[in-house]
Design a protein around this motif. Structure first.
Motif, PDB file in Angstrom:
ATOM      1  N   THR A 115      81.646  17.589  25.462  1.00 13.06           N
ATOM      2  CA  THR A 115      80.769  18.741  25.250  1.00 13.06           C
ATOM      3  C   THR A 115      80.518  18.904  23.752  1.00 13.06           C
ATOM      4  N   PRO A 116      79.322  19.373  23.388  1.00 11.32           N
ATOM      5  CA  PRO A 116      79.036  19.577  21.960  1.00 11.32           C
ATOM      6  C   PRO A 116      80.029  20.523  21.279  1.00 11.32           C
ATOM      7  N   MET A 119      82.927  18.816  19.450  1.00  8.87           N
ATOM      8  CA  MET A 119      82.574  17.878  18.375  1.00  8.87           C
ATOM      9  C   MET A 119      83.589  17.903  17.231  1.00  8.87           C
ATOM     10  N   ASN A 140      80.131   9.265  13.444  1.00  9.94           N
ATOM     11  CA  ASN A 140      79.544  10.574  13.744  1.00  9.94           C
ATOM     12  C   ASN A 140      78.255  10.404  14.552  1.00  9.94           C
ATOM     13  N   LYS A 144      77.570  11.787  18.366  1.00  9.78           N
ATOM     14  CA  LYS A 144      76.425  12.640  18.678  1.00  9.78           C
ATOM     15  C   LYS A 144      75.542  12.016  19.760  1.00  9.78           C
ATOM     16  N   LEU A 147      77.277  12.494  23.049  1.00  2.95           N
ATOM     17  CA  LEU A 147      77.267  13.903  23.484  1.00  2.95           C
ATOM     18  C   LEU A 147      75.863  14.362  23.868  1.00  2.95           C
ATOM     19  N   GLY A 148      74.877  13.833  23.147  1.00  7.92           N
ATOM     20  CA  GLY A 148      73.516  14.300  23.327  1.00  7.92           C
ATOM     21  C   GLY A 148      72.807  13.607  24.443  1.00  7.92           C
TER      22      GLY A 148
END
Length: 148
Positions: A115-116, A119, A140, A144, A147-148
């Motif tokens: 989940t964001p 992070m 990173n 992302k 997650l995205g």
């Protein structure tokens, strides 16, 4: 027993002096100055992990400079910075492969949840595991993307 990273840098500086390798010598002196500055600022003796972090920071600075020099059409200066990166990377630990980095990211995602909101925890864990062995900016981006 293997010699510490700082001792190896000092020995390489002496060898570069004897061999009259001016570019290598200049880069190693810059590295030693950065290490000494960090030790003085923080009043500590740097271990190999901390020295690697200093080297990684110097490599990142040079990559940023290369981008600026290329934008300004100064390839001569960009080439000089690239040569310094090559010398500095001699002191970095073995870099992880893309597959090894992806596996570490997947493990961290499984641990903390994909989940964001997680992070920060994910990057904290990965930074502890991968610093000096992977470009954290690339890590990173990978997190992302997952997650995205």
């Amino acid at each position: 027993m293997t010699m510490s990273l700082k001792a190896r840098i000092t020995e390489d500086m002496k060898a570069a002096m004897k061999a009259r390798e001016t570019d290598r010598l200049a880069t190693i002196r810059l590295l030693q100055a950065a290490i000494k500055q960090k030790e003085v600022d923080e009043r500590i003796e740097l271990d190999d992990v901390a020295v690697s972090a200093v080297i990684e920071k110097m490599v990142k600075q040079r990559r940023d400079s290369i981008a600026q020099y290329q934008a300004a059409q100064r390839q001569d200066l960009a080439d000089k910075e690239q040569a310094e990166i090559v010398i500095l990377q001699d002191y970095m630990p073995q870099q992880l492969s893309v597959e090894e980095i992806a596996a570490a990211v997947d493990a961290a995602l499984a641990t903390h949840g994909a989940t964001p909101a997680a992070m920060g925890k994910i990057m904290g864990e990965l930074k502890a595991k991968l610093t000096g062995r992977a470009d954290m900016a690339e890590v990173n981006k990978l997190v992302k993307a997952r997650l995205g």
